[in-house]
Enzyme design. Structure first.
Site, PDB file in Angstrom:
ATOM      1  N   GLY A   1       0.764  -1.223   0.125  1.00 33.32           N
ATOM      2  CA  GLY A   1       0.123   0.049  -0.220  1.00 33.32           C
ATOM      3  C   GLY A   1       0.881   1.409  -0.041  1.00 33.32           C
ATOM      4  CD  GLN A   2       5.065  -0.369  -0.049  1.00 30.85           C
ATOM      5  OE1 GLN A   2       4.174  -0.715  -0.408  1.00 30.85           O
ATOM      6  NE2 GLN A   2       6.375  -1.413   0.191  1.00 30.85           N
TER       7      GLN A   2
ATOM      8  CB  ALA B   1      13.924  -0.850   8.150  1.00 28.92           C
TER       9      ALA B   1
ATOM     10  CB  ALA C   1      15.230   8.648  -3.021  1.00 26.08           C
ATOM     11  CE  LYS C   2      17.849  12.013   3.386  1.00 24.84           C
ATOM     12  NZ  LYS C   2      18.589  12.763   4.565  1.00 24.84           N
TER      13      LYS C   2
ATOM     14  CD  GLU D   1      10.005   1.750  10.243  1.00 32.54           C
ATOM     15  OE1 GLU D   1      10.937   2.284  10.619  1.00 32.54           O
ATOM     16  OE2 GLU D   1       9.839   0.508   9.768  1.00 32.54           O
TER      17      GLU D   1
END
Ligand SMILES: Cc1cc2nc3c(=O)[nH]c(=O)nc-3n(C[C@H](O)[C@H](O)[C@H](O)COP(=O)(O)OP(=O)(O)OC[C@H]3O[C@@H](n4cnc5c(N)ncnc54)[C@H](O)[C@@H]3O)c2cc1C
Ligand code: FES
Ligand code: FES
Lengths: 159, 758, 263
Positions: free
Chosen positions: B479-480, B519, B707-708, B712
């Site tokens: 879903g991310q 993570a 990108a990072k 979370e």
């Protein structure tokens, strides 16, 4: 196991079947008709993932007897975009990114469809009150409110 | 960097249409031919010896095909667990928590399986139970596990002998001279917090379908990390990994709670016992008893200099891990690493224990370890600021790590501008005035977590003869939006339209290995693997073109998404066709990410959490309305800005739930609110009245285009931010969550009596 | 999973009464009944579906009262002009409770017969001095709501009696309805109705059943005194002192909503 003959219309299609009385509407559409768009999550009428419309009213299919749709019309998420064209509600959920995992989405789409049928131009407050029984764990809801507003501007429920 | 076409654009999710039409297939929608249905009989006591199980009446019910109990599994390896293989598939000899699976009933029909549950007769002898960590750590406490477990840990957690036999994992970490530093501190502030047990409530409950075909095991499940599940299953059935296939179709939410093995062994055991396909779907109550988040008791002391400089911090953490370890040893490791930063700490001591109790097993939940410790750590910093008379943001500015500074020796230096992020945040926060009858409180918090997990990703990109591509990755779409983002990265690399890119995910038999989907690692690490696979495709196309054109490879270049040499030019598809000829073919590129090169240092990146809230509190009822939510996503570069915003709002909303209403409540052996009627998560009417998502793009990540990860970060500091807002409005610091109306009302009353007392 | 049961679908009141007289369990929206069956707390052999009984439909206003048939759903009640005009607090409660699906399927009759301690409907009906019409094979009787509900989940209805209709005296005087529901079920509900000869205050959800307090006039209502006297049950929604405090706060807010000064 007690059974009853049921004759109903699901997404415009007539269905006649003998069903166990204990069968829920959710299990009926999912397991017997293969309409798996309707989801079951909480099983206790609080999450709305299982929302379908019976004679236009939103019900919790997880806690509704399949036999009770005898003589009535059922609309599930699969019955909306008939012919492939998304309804304004569906279109708005896509455009507003009002979904992530999507497990709550069919329920939200059905509930919003019912709302716009009764109230084509709801306020934000009305939207929230109407959708308070639909849970979404992913989105934080703001895009969903935006999507319903957008769908109402785009002409509500009809294609 | 040249202009980007697709990356940096909020292209629509590629799965959105399937999800709004009900066409998207989740595990719970999967059926197999000749499939049977299973239900689980669960223990109705916390700790008891199993004297006898009589399954005859259940087996006599027409339609029941098998009733499997723990003692039937003696020819298998009857346990699982990626760190400690302590987790009985079905209870053997004794049950360790209320809700533990005792028997699996497999029947032709779900109704029959359900009816047979009450026909299984289990006789128990009650054993003394340890229901909380104090009881578990008492000198003569009953043991949850009498024996240790052998088995190779699949995670970098070292499991050894601990101070008490109910301790599942114990860690001590630190440096400098903490005692000396405390002696010299201008001010020492001590804070104690209790973080409750939580339930992630991914809306699709745990479920799986399993079968054996030609000796190979095939499992479809809700697993976030199918490759790790495959490893557990291979051990259970003594199969080579190549004979175990785990696939995860669309998953109805995970948030870490679907990490690691859950119902797959049970389902597979059903298939093993019957020789047929078996489906097992848990309900929400069963899911709650399957995995929860560890509760945590934390004591923190910080020694400050007069100017607010942190001299020393000392943490003691005790986590309630429940009956089986699952991922809790790693939760503890992370809690220990994540509780004290993101500050410069010259002297440190952290001691942590994860403790076995006779309660449901605890494991990962979005930001695991981080939010439990962050509540204590950030509350403590805020209290320090108050007592020092220094503005809470200013105190943080003086102590936040600068770019390149190391939180811990041996770990990657800070790859973000924390002070700049904090400034962006506090500038946005709206301190008032509150509506009539309400009190406005503003709070914020910071976190930096060692994200990305252990880098190990492989991606394959298959260039088709028409120039379209298939991207294969073992990373799961939860879903991310990974399916969309990974497609964007590949489309950018190869100059393709999104429509020409198809991403297929999470099939241990056909997609390459991916350690985990967690993570916040996917965009960064899997994205890098996809990028490298695209580069590999291009290299192979150049070689192919050189052979077709019979020229040296060095003469062949890639220009404007074509293969060129001299005056000649071919599209990618033409190159494939020219090289293979009329038979057709495809060119496969591979991209590998491992702990080497730029990724030698851990963590791959720091995930920054910076959130703030403005709350309107009704002191008469304790009701809190969230007036404002502000998040800062320090993502280096947003590959898809709308998806980044969605992650922050979603994560922050879960944080608000954890801070304001959520808590699993044990009364004796049972959870009294193991259902979604009484376990209250945020609803649409609870949504923040305003939301500001700030995306800080400094191109400083190690992933594609700088990108990072995200996902979370916004969850972790939220409870502390809410606690601070409440404290500032009411004048009393909360020491536990949730801050539900009754709790807040009590704090308000205490605040009033304290003020009238002075 | 639901246990097995026979489902009977009578199409007349007489047939429904007969089926209930011979041991059938009345069933309408099923929002409570199916839930308790699923939890294993009840396993009736026969459900008697009331949704096809024509005598049980509809809302009628006549002779100074409103009659709500047993099939009337919360949604119908909340949308009814008669209810909104003459029993405004009932419309308010019915429009706020549960969620849109519960309101579309659940009935007021089912709510009353289930006698859930935190019922919004019972709070409103008690304040309105409503009564229920019961019918069995042996005859019919009418019982004031005040006497109908004995305690949590218990009523004076005999197993072989059907609730046929709810009757509410029509009122147009000032009234107010407030609820505090940070959880699924309300923590406290308060209804206030000014009648010709006094003021009825009902506090619900905090105890086993809604409690009625009467005063000579709205000006005489003392929120603190009510809060001290009301029976409290502790649960996940709150401890005793909190619920007493909330009672006083929400009685005060209800009075404020009615425009009573110095509440
Ligand atoms: C998620 C959820 C949230 C809710 N929140 C609230 C809330 O906030 N406030 C509130 O007040 N209520 C709330 N409710 C309760 C709801 O109002 C009731 O469930 C509903 O009104 C019951 O009506 P029904 O027709 O579904 O009853 P059923 O479930 O069909 O029946 C309930 C009981 O009444 C009996 N019965 C039904 N009709 C008759 C009759 N005519 N004669 C004799 N016996 C009969 C049945 O045998 C059964 O014992 C909630 C319910 C749910 C599921
Ligand atoms: S599954 Fe039906 S409401 Fe949740
Ligand atoms: S999109 Fe995942 S629950 Fe709503």
């Amino acid at each position: 196991m007690p059974e009853l003959d049921v004759s109903t219309t699901v997404n415009g299609r007539p269905v006649e079947m003998r069903l166990p009385t204990r069968l829920t509407l959710a299990d009926f559409v999912r397991d017997r008709l293969g309409l798996t768009g309707t989801k079951v999550s909480c099983g206790m009428q609080v999450c709305g993932a299982c929302t379908v419309l019976v004679d236009g009213d939103p019900v919790s299919a997880c806690s509704y007897l399949a036999c009770d749709v005898d003589g009535r019309e059922v609309l599930t998420v699969e019955g909306l975009a008939d012919g492939g064209e998304l309804t304004p509600v569906q279109r708005a959920f896509v455009d507003c990114s009002a979904l992530q995992c999507g497990f709550c989405t069919p329920g939200f789409v059905m509930a919003a469809t019912a709302l716009l049928r009764d109230e084509p131009h709801p306020t934000e407050e009305q939207i929230a009150h109407h959708l308070d029984g639909n849970l979404c764990r992913c989105t934080g809801y703001l895009p969903i409110v935006e999507a319903v507003l957008k769908a109402s501007r785009a002409g509500g429920i009809d294609e | 960097m040249s202009e980007l076409r697709v990356v940096g654009t909020s292209v629509p999710r590629t799965d959105a249409v399937a999800k709004v039409t009900g066409a998207a297939v989740y595990t719970v929608d999967v059926t197999m031919p000749d499939m049977l249905h299973a239900r689980v009989l669960r223990s109705d006591r916390a700790h008891a010896r199993i004297d006898d199980i009589d399954t005859s009446a259940a087996l006599a019910l027409p339609g029941v095909v098998a009733v499997v109990v723990g003692s039937d599994l003696s020819s298998l390896f009857p346990r699982f667990g990626h760190i400690v293989p302590d987790h009985a598939i079905l209870a053997i000899d004794k049950v360790r928590y209320y809700g533990e699976p005792v028997a699996l009933i497999v029947a032709t029909d779900l109704m029959v399986a359900a009816d047979a549950l009450s026909l299984v007769d289990v006789r128990y002898t009650e054993l003394p139970a340890v229901l909380d960590t104090d009881a578990a750590l008492a000198d003569d406490s009953a043991l949850v596990h009498e024996t240790g477990y052998s088995g190779v840990s699949a995670t970098p957690v070292v499991v050894s002998e601990y101070s008490h036999r109910n301790v599942a994992h114990e860690v001590e970490r630190g440096w400098g001279d903490p005692d000396g530093a405390f002696a010299e501190a201008h001010l020492v502030v001590e804070t104690r917090t209790h973080h409750p047990m939580l339930y992630a409530y991914a809306m699709e409950p745990y479920n799986a379908v399993a079968r054996f075909t030609d000796g190979a095991l095939e499992v479809v499940s809700t697993a976030q990390h199918p490759f790790m599940v495959a490893r557990d299953l291979a051990r259970v059935f003594s199969l080579p990994l190549s004979q175990v296939r785990v696939t995860a179709p669309y998953v109805g939410g995970g948030y870490g709670s679907k990490s690691y093995t859950k119902v797959e062994p049970l389902t597979a055991v059903g298939a093993w016992a019957t020789g047929r396909a078996v489906k097992l779907v848990l309900d929400v109550e069963e899911s709650i008893y399957t995995t929860r988040a560890d509760s945590a008791d934390v004591v923190v002391r910080t020694g400050f200099a007069a100017d607010g400089t942190i001299l020393v911090r000392d943490f003691e953490l005790v986590l309630d891990t429940g009956a089986y370890a699952d991922n809790s040893p790693l939760v503890l490791d992370k809690a220990v690493n994540r509780c004290f930063g993101p500050y410069r700490i010259p002297n440190l001591r952290v001691r942590g224990k994860a403790v076995y109790t006779n309660t449901s097993p605890a494991s990962s939940y979005r930001g695991f370890g981080a939010f439990q410790g962050n509540l204590a750590g950030e509350t403590n910093i805020d209290q320090g600021a108050e007592r020092l008379g220094i503005d809470a943001a200013e105190l943080r500015r003086r102590n936040l790590l600068l770019r390149g500074e190391r939180l811990m020796p041996g770990l990657r230096g800070m790859d973000a501008d924390l002070v700049a992020d904090l400034d962006l945040l506090v500038d946005e926060l709206d301190a008032g005035p509150a509506p009539a009858g309400r009190l406005r409180g503003v709070g914020f918090g910071c976190a930096a977590t060692d994200a990305g997990a252990v880098p190990s990703s492989t991606a394959l990109v298959k260039m088709q003869s028409d120039g379209s591509i298939v991207v294969l990755t073992g990373s799961t779409e939860l879903g991310q939006g990974s399916r969309t983002v990974l497609a964007q990265i590949a489309a950018e690399e190869l100059g393709l339209d999104m429509a020409a890119v198809r991403v297929l995910q999470s099939d241990t038999a056909t997609t390459p290995f991916e350690r985990t989907t967690g993570a916040s690692r996917t965009t960064t690490l899997t994205g890098l693997a996809v990028q490298r696979a695209c580069a590999d495709v291009l290299a192979r196309l150049r070689t192919a073109a050189a052979e077709v054109w019979e020229c040296p490879v060095d003469d062949v270049a890639v220009r404007d998404h074509s293969i060129v040499a001299g005056g000649r030019s071919m599209s990618y598809g033409e190159t494939v066709r020219a090289w293979f000829g009329p038979g057709g073919g495809e060119v496969v590129g591979q991209g590998v990410v491992r702990r080497a090169g730029v990724l030698a240092e851990l963590p791959p990146f720091w995930e920054i959490g910076m959130v703030g809230v403005a709350l309107d509190i009704d002191p008469e009822t304790g009701q809190i309305d969230v007036h404002q939510l502000v998040t800062v996503a320090d993502v280096g570069r947003a590959i898809n800005p709308v998806l980044v915003e969605g992650q922050d709002l979603g994560a922050a909303t879960q944080g608000l739930g954890g801070a304001l209403t959520e808590q699993l409540v044990y009364d004796g052996s049972q959870i009294v609110n193991a259902n979604m009627v009484e376990y209250r998560i945020p609803r649409i009417t609870d949504r923040p009245r305003t939301f500001t998502s700030i995306v800080a793009e400094r191109g400083d990540g190690i992933g594609p285009h700088g990108a990072k990860g995200v996902g979370e970060g916004a969850r972790n500091p939220l409870p502390g931010a809410v606690a601070a807002a409440v404290a500032r409005a009411l004048g009393v610091w909360p020491d536990s969550l949730p801050l539900n109306p009754e709790h807040v009302w009590r704090l308000a009353r205490k605040g009033i009596s304290q003020r009238s007392g002075t | 999973m639901l246990p097995p049961f026979e489902l009977r679908r009578p199409v007349s009141l007489a047939a429904a009464v007969d089926l209930v007289a011979t041991g059938g369990t009345p069933y309408c929206g099923g929002t409570e009944l199916l839930a308790v069956m699923r939890l294993g707390l009840a396993s009736p052999e026969t459900l008697v579906d009331l949704k096809r009984v024509p005598e049980l439909v509809g809302i009628t206003a006549a002779h100074g009262e409103i009659r709500l048939g047993a099939r009337v759903t919360h949604r119908e009640a909340a949308a009814s002009d008669a209810v909104r005009t003459h029993a405004a607090i009932l419309a308010a409660g019915a429009g706020l409770l549960g969620n849109v699906r519960v309101r579309a399927t659940g009935t007021l009759a089912g709510n009353v017969c289930f006698a859930e301690p935190r019922s919004d409907i019972l709070t409103a009906l008690l304040a309105l001095d409503a009564s229920v019409d019961l019918r069995s094979a042996d005859g019919a009787r009418s019982v004031p709501i005040e006497d109908f509900v004995e305690g949590a989940f218990t009523t004076v209805r005999a197993d072989e009696e059907l609730l046929e209709a709810i009757r509410v005296p029509a009122r147009s005087g000032p009234s107010a309805y407030v609820r505090f529901a940070p959880a699924e079920h309300p923590t406290v509900t308060v209804a206030v109705v000014a009648t010709g000869d006094g003021c009825r205050v009902v506090v619900g959800a905090v105890g086993e059943r809604p409690e009625l307090f009467t005063f000579p006039g709205t000006g005489d209502v003392d929120p603190t005194a009510i809060a001290e006297r009301v029976d409290i049950t502790e649960d996940l929604n709150g401890h005793e002192d909190y619920k007493r405090h909330l009672t006083a706060v929400f009685v005060g807010r209800a009075l404020e909503q009615m425009g009573v000064a110095d509440a």
